[in-house]
Design a protein around this motif. Structure first.
Motif, PDB file in Angstrom:
ATOM      1  N   TYR A 130      85.575  76.768  57.743  1.00 14.04           N
ATOM      2  CA  TYR A 130      84.673  75.369  57.260  1.00 14.04           C
ATOM      3  C   TYR A 130      83.318  75.587  57.698  1.00 14.04           C
ATOM      4  O   TYR A 130      82.807  74.655  58.064  1.00 14.04           O
ATOM      5  CB  TYR A 130      85.444  74.276  57.914  1.00 14.04           C
ATOM      6  N   ASP A 188      83.088  70.907  51.118  1.00 17.38           N
ATOM      7  CA  ASP A 188      84.356  71.209  51.389  1.00 17.38           C
ATOM      8  C   ASP A 188      85.100  71.941  50.244  1.00 17.38           C
ATOM      9  O   ASP A 188      84.189  72.126  49.196  1.00 17.38           O
ATOM     10  CB  ASP A 188      85.240  70.141  51.863  1.00 17.38           C
ATOM     11  N   ARG A 189      86.228  72.537  50.166  1.00 17.25           N
ATOM     12  CA  ARG A 189      86.808  73.316  49.149  1.00 17.25           C
ATOM     13  C   ARG A 189      87.045  72.305  47.744  1.00 17.25           C
ATOM     14  O   ARG A 189      87.184  72.819  46.967  1.00 17.25           O
ATOM     15  CB  ARG A 189      88.115  73.472  49.670  1.00 17.25           C
ATOM     16  N   ASN A 190      86.818  71.091  47.854  1.00 14.80           N
ATOM     17  CA  ASN A 190      86.853  70.261  46.610  1.00 14.80           C
ATOM     18  C   ASN A 190      85.421  69.919  46.247  1.00 14.80           C
ATOM     19  O   ASN A 190      85.403  69.060  45.274  1.00 14.80           O
ATOM     20  CB  ASN A 190      87.662  69.096  46.833  1.00 14.80           C
ATOM     21  N   ASN A 225      86.134  83.206  55.610  1.00 16.87           N
ATOM     22  CA  ASN A 225      87.550  82.978  55.595  1.00 16.87           C
ATOM     23  C   ASN A 225      88.073  84.499  55.604  1.00 16.87           C
ATOM     24  O   ASN A 225      89.436  84.586  55.946  1.00 16.87           O
ATOM     25  CB  ASN A 225      87.891  82.256  54.098  1.00 16.87           C
ATOM     26  N   THR A 247      91.135  80.222  57.520  1.00 15.66           N
ATOM     27  CA  THR A 247      90.873  79.131  56.721  1.00 15.66           C
ATOM     28  C   THR A 247      89.669  78.342  57.642  1.00 15.66           C
ATOM     29  O   THR A 247      89.669  77.672  58.592  1.00 15.66           O
ATOM     30  CB  THR A 247      91.784  78.070  56.503  1.00 15.66           C
ATOM     31  N   ASP A 281      83.223  75.624  51.086  1.00 17.89           N
ATOM     32  CA  ASP A 281      83.887  76.227  52.405  1.00 17.89           C
ATOM     33  C   ASP A 281      84.767  77.389  51.636  1.00 17.89           C
ATOM     34  O   ASP A 281      85.035  78.521  52.374  1.00 17.89           O
ATOM     35  CB  ASP A 281      84.736  75.208  52.851  1.00 17.89           C
ATOM     36  N   GLY A 282      85.478  77.062  50.739  1.00 21.05           N
ATOM     37  CA  GLY A 282      86.548  77.868  50.002  1.00 21.05           C
ATOM     38  C   GLY A 282      86.092  79.156  49.611  1.00 21.05           C
ATOM     39  O   GLY A 282      86.737  80.216  49.710  1.00 21.05           O
ATOM     40  N   TYR A 283      84.624  79.372  49.265  1.00 19.86           N
ATOM     41  CA  TYR A 283      84.051  80.563  48.879  1.00 19.86           C
ATOM     42  C   TYR A 283      83.334  81.391  49.796  1.00 19.86           C
ATOM     43  O   TYR A 283      83.008  82.421  49.541  1.00 19.86           O
ATOM     44  CB  TYR A 283      82.824  80.289  47.443  1.00 19.86           C
TER      45      TYR A 283
END
Ligand code: XIL
Length: 376
Positions: free
Chosen positions: A351, A356-358, A341, A349, A335-337
Motif C-alpha cells: 500500500y 488505493d486499488r480503486n 507488490n 499486497t 497501490d495495485g500497480y
C-alpha cells in the motif's frame, strides 16, 4: 461500511482543509496543490496507456503533470535485439504525455539492469572490446534520443552506477569500458539532443556514503565540461527509513552543486521487509512467506496512520526545499500497480502510494495536499 464512512469523513475533512485560513483554494488534483512548487509525476506502463484500464488516463491527466515510462524505454524493452528497436509502447506514452502537457523523463539510457546480455557480447558471445561497447552505447543513445528529439525533454542518462559503499559499481559497463563510461554516456547524450536535460539517477543516494560517490560523478562531469542538469533520488522508501534529516542533507548537498534535485521513483513500503532488501537493487529478491504479507485484505488503521504521517512529514520537507526540488514522481499510479507488490518479495499486497486499488485517495493524499496548502 466502515471504509465508506472513513472515506466520507476524509472528503469532508479535505473540504475544510482546502478552505482553511479563509482561503478557498480549489484543488482538483494533486498537481494543482503543488503548482508553483514542483512537478508531480507518475510512472506508467502498458495497462494505463493502451486502454486496458479505462480509468487510468483521465485519472493521470487529473493528478499528474510529469510522466516516466516504468519499463518501456529501458534497453530490454526498446532495443531488444542488436538490430531491433521497439518503440511502440514508448511512443504511445510520449504521445499521451505531449497531448496533455506533461513533462517527460526518458528512463533510462545506461543501466546494468534490464539490459540484455547481448549488449556486452559480440555475435559469437565473446565480451566486447571497450571500443565496440562504446560504439554500441553511442548508437543506442543516438537512436533512442534521436527518435524522441524535441519530444522528451529530459533523460536519466545513467542509472544506479554507484554502490552503497560509495564506490563505482563493477557493472559490465564499468568492467569493459572503464570508469569513463559515465562521462561517455553524458557526452553522447548531449550530442544526441543538445536541448535535453540530462540526469544521473540512483537509489539510496540520500545516504552519506553513496551521496559522496554521486557528488564525485557530478563534479567530475562538470570538471570535464560535460552537461549534467540534475540528480534523481529514486525514493524507494519505508515507514522506518530513511531518516528525513538525511534526505534533507542530500537535497541540499546536491543542490549546492548547482543541479536540480528530483525525487524520481517515490513510494513508501508498509510491509515487513528485511533491511538488507532496502533500496532498489532489482537483482535481490527473497522468498515469499505469509508472515511477510500481513495485510492481504486491508491496511489496518494504525499502519494507515503511520503512512499518512510519514507522507505528510516527507512532503513538508520537500516543500521546505521547493527552491531545490524540481519534480516529485511517484513510482506507479495506484497501490495495485506498484512494483512493491512483487519486489523484493513476490506476491504481496502492498500500500505504498497515495491512491488505493480503486483509485480512491487515501488519507495520505489529503495529508500531503494539506502540507502544500499551508504554504499557499
Ligand atoms: C522497476 C519496475 O517498476 C518493475 O516493473 C520492473 O520489473 C523492474 O524495475 N530502479 C529503477 C526502476 O530505476 O526502473 C525500477 O523499476 C525500480 C528500481
Amino acid at each position: 461500511m466502515k471504509r465508506n464512512l472513513l472515506s466520507a469523513a476524509f472528503i469532508v475533512l479535505a473540504t475544510i482543509i482546502f478552505s482553511c485560513n479563509d482561503k478557498h483554494i480549489t484543488v482538483s488534483g494533486l498537481k494543482d496543490a503543488f503548482a508553483g512548487d514542483f512537478l508531480i509525476g507518475t510512472a506508467v506502463d502498458a495497462p494505463q496507456i493502451l486502454g486496458i484500464d479505462r480509468e487510468a488516463k483521465p485519472f493521470i491527466i487529473k493528478h499528474f503533470n510529469a510522466i516516466t515510462a516504468e519499463n518501456a524505454m529501458k534497453w530490454e524493452s526498446i532495443h531488444p535485439g542488436p538490430d531491433k528497436y521497439n518503440f511502440a509502447l514508448a511512443d504511445s506514452i510520449v504521445s499521451f504525455a505531449l497531448a496533455n502537457d506533461m513533462f517527460i523523463t526518458g528512463h533510462t539510457l545506461v543501466w546494468h539492469s534490464q539490459t540484455p546480455d547481448w549488449v556486452f557480447q559480440d555475435s559469437i558471445g565473446n565480451p566486447l572490446t571497450r571500443e565496440a561497447l562504446l560504439e554500441r552505447m553511442k548508437n543506442h543513445i543516438f537512436t533512442v534520443m534521436g527518435h524522441y528529439k524535441g519530444k522528451v525533454q529530459s533523460w536519466d542518462v545513467v542509472n544506479e552506477a554507484i554502490g552503497d559503499d560509495g564506490q563505482i559499481r563493477k557493472s559490465k559497463w564499468y568492467n569493459i569500458i572503464g570508469d569513463d563510461y559515465i562521462e561517455k554516456a553524458f557526452e553522447f547524450a548531449h550530442e544526441a539532443d543538445p536541448d535535453a536535460e540530462l540526469y544521473y539517477n540512483d537509489y539510496n543516494n540520500e545516504e552519506p556514503l553513496k551521496r559522496a560517490g554521486v557528488i564525485n560523478i557530478v563534479r567530475n562531469l562538470r570538471n570535464k565540461g560535460l552537461r549534467i542538469d540534475g540528480v534523481g533520488i529514486q525514493g524507494h522508501w519505508h515507514l522506518d527509513s530513511p531518516d528525513f534529516k538525511i534526505v534533507d542533507e542530500g537535497i541540499s548537498e546536491y543542490a549546492a552543486l548547482g543541479v536540480k534535485v528530483m525525487i524520481t521513483e517515490m513510494e513508501i513500503n508498509v510491509l515487513p521487509t528485511p533491511s538488507w532488501l532496502y533500496g532498489a537493487d532489482i537483482s535481490r529478491i527473497a522468498e515469499y512467506k505469509d508472515s511477510l504479507n500481513p495485510y492481504v485484505s486491508e491496511l489496518p488503521d494504525s499502519v494507515q496512520t503511520l503512512l499518512t504521517n510519514r507522507y505528510a512529514r516527507l512532503f513538508g520537507l520537500l516543500l521546505s526545499n521547493k527552491d531545490k526540488v524540481s519534480r516529485v514522481t511517484f513510482w506507479g499510479v495506484h497501490d495495485g500497480y506498484s512494483w512493491k507488490n512483487n519486489w523484493p518479495i513476490p506476491g504481496r499486497t502492498n500500500y505504498p502510494l497515495l491512491f488505493d486499488r480503486n483509485y480512491q485517495p487515501k488519507p495520505a493524499y489529503y495529508a500531503v495536499i494539506e502540507e502544500a496548502l499551508k504554504l499557499k
